[in-house]
Design a protein around this motif. Sequence first.
Motif, PDB file in Angstrom:
ATOM      1  N   SER A 106       0.819  -1.208   0.000  1.00  0.00           N
ATOM      2  CA  SER A 106       0.000   0.000   0.000  1.00  0.00           C
ATOM      3  C   SER A 106       0.856   1.263   0.000  1.00  0.00           C
ATOM      4  N   LEU A 107       1.866   1.308   0.882  1.00  0.00           N
ATOM      5  CA  LEU A 107       2.656   2.532   1.057  1.00  0.00           C
ATOM      6  C   LEU A 107       3.510   2.865  -0.157  1.00  0.00           C
ATOM      7  N   LEU A 108       3.970   1.866  -0.872  1.00  0.00           N
ATOM      8  CA  LEU A 108       4.832   2.124  -2.021  1.00  0.00           C
ATOM      9  C   LEU A 108       4.050   2.620  -3.230  1.00  0.00           C
ATOM     10  N   ARG A 109       2.720   2.499  -3.200  1.00  0.00           N
ATOM     11  CA  ARG A 109       1.902   2.927  -4.326  1.00  0.00           C
ATOM     12  C   ARG A 109       1.167   4.240  -4.051  1.00  0.00           C
ATOM     13  N   PHE A 190      -9.124   0.387  -4.053  1.00  0.00           N
ATOM     14  CA  PHE A 190      -9.595  -0.770  -3.284  1.00  0.00           C
ATOM     15  C   PHE A 190      -8.431  -1.601  -2.755  1.00  0.00           C
ATOM     16  N   PHE A 191      -7.512  -2.007  -3.617  1.00  0.00           N
ATOM     17  CA  PHE A 191      -6.427  -2.893  -3.168  1.00  0.00           C
ATOM     18  C   PHE A 191      -5.524  -2.201  -2.158  1.00  0.00           C
ATOM     19  N   SER A 192      -5.165  -0.964  -2.444  1.00  0.00           N
ATOM     20  CA  SER A 192      -4.245  -0.247  -1.569  1.00  0.00           C
ATOM     21  C   SER A 192      -4.854  -0.011  -0.189  1.00  0.00           C
ATOM     22  N   THR A 197      -5.303  -1.764   5.511  1.00  0.00           N
ATOM     23  CA  THR A 197      -6.213  -2.123   6.600  1.00  0.00           C
ATOM     24  C   THR A 197      -5.966  -3.555   7.052  1.00  0.00           C
ATOM     25  N   PHE A 198      -5.724  -4.453   6.120  1.00  0.00           N
ATOM     26  CA  PHE A 198      -5.423  -5.840   6.461  1.00  0.00           C
ATOM     27  C   PHE A 198      -4.171  -5.910   7.332  1.00  0.00           C
ATOM     28  N   SER A 199      -3.133  -5.154   6.967  1.00  0.00           N
ATOM     29  CA  SER A 199      -1.910  -5.167   7.766  1.00  0.00           C
ATOM     30  C   SER A 199      -2.169  -4.619   9.167  1.00  0.00           C
ATOM     31  N   MET A 200      -3.042  -3.615   9.268  1.00  0.00           N
ATOM     32  CA  MET A 200      -3.379  -3.031  10.563  1.00  0.00           C
ATOM     33  C   MET A 200      -4.117  -4.039  11.438  1.00  0.00           C
ATOM     34  N   TYR A 201      -5.141  -4.683  10.866  1.00  0.00           N
ATOM     35  CA  TYR A 201      -5.912  -5.661  11.638  1.00  0.00           C
ATOM     36  C   TYR A 201      -5.046  -6.859  12.015  1.00  0.00           C
TER      37      TYR A 201
END
Length: 302
Positions: A106-109, A190-192, A197-201
């Motif tokens: 997410s962060l790299l995009r 959507f993906f980013s 959010t997935f990494s956070m959860y």
Amino acid sequence: PSNSMVLAWSGTMQMFDRVLRSLPMDVKRPSNSMVLAWVAFFSFSFIVYYALSDGDFSFILTYSALWRCFAFFLLNFRMLTSNSASSVSLKTLEAYVVVFVFRLASLLRHEGYLPYDRSGDWFYHLVETTSLALVCGAIFLLYFRFRATYDEAKDAFGSLHIPPQYGVVYIIVPAMILAIFLRPNLNKDFFSDAAWTFSMYLESVAILPQLYMFTKQANTPVEVLVSHCVFALGFARVMEMAFWLWSFHELTGHATGRLVGYVVLLSQFFHVAFMGDFFYYYFQSIRWGTPMNVLPTHSGMV
């Protein structure tokens, strides 16, 4: 801001020195290498703040990433110096690999979840990438160099109805499903957004296999460097939670409503709550200079 940081850093070092001097003579002092590691970490943090922060509160997000990175540095250091992987949960390490891979995806995009100051330009990415490399290094050491010392029988989280080695899916799958349906939209992709959010959860529950392993180590104190590593991971989440409390309005866009923001904050709160027992016994061990006692057994964990 730089003057206040100098004063804060100086005060922290003086307090640390007073704590060491005030310990009773019969209490074991921290090793010189451990004291040096912590002093070096705080000194490096000060340098980063002075060089890359604009005095913005968002630097706390970068600082939390530094604590995570330091945690996995300590873990690798401990494994290499002791030639042992005892007390280390492979499942927690596997979960953190997934956390960092999806966060970086997410962060790299996109820039929606980055710190606002200059540390978000490139340094935050570097720290998270370094953390991923350190976690992969710890898995390599555990699986190939010190496999004989890894206690797989006690790393038993998630062994209900599936082979024990796949137990990490009990935390990965629910976190992924929740992220798909309840996610902020700061990146408007959507993906980013789902990846962040997935990494956070997932990070909120990634520590559970390690804590569960501690409860299985009856009459065996938790190794000092492992306890420092787990504490650093927990404290990183405390700071990250403070940032998102301050930035709560960012998580509650018109398309997502306030529910998503509450869920993100609750996931971080649960992470800290899970570690309540650990924090208590950790500070007791620091206070008395003794090995950390094993956590109480929580029968509710699978």
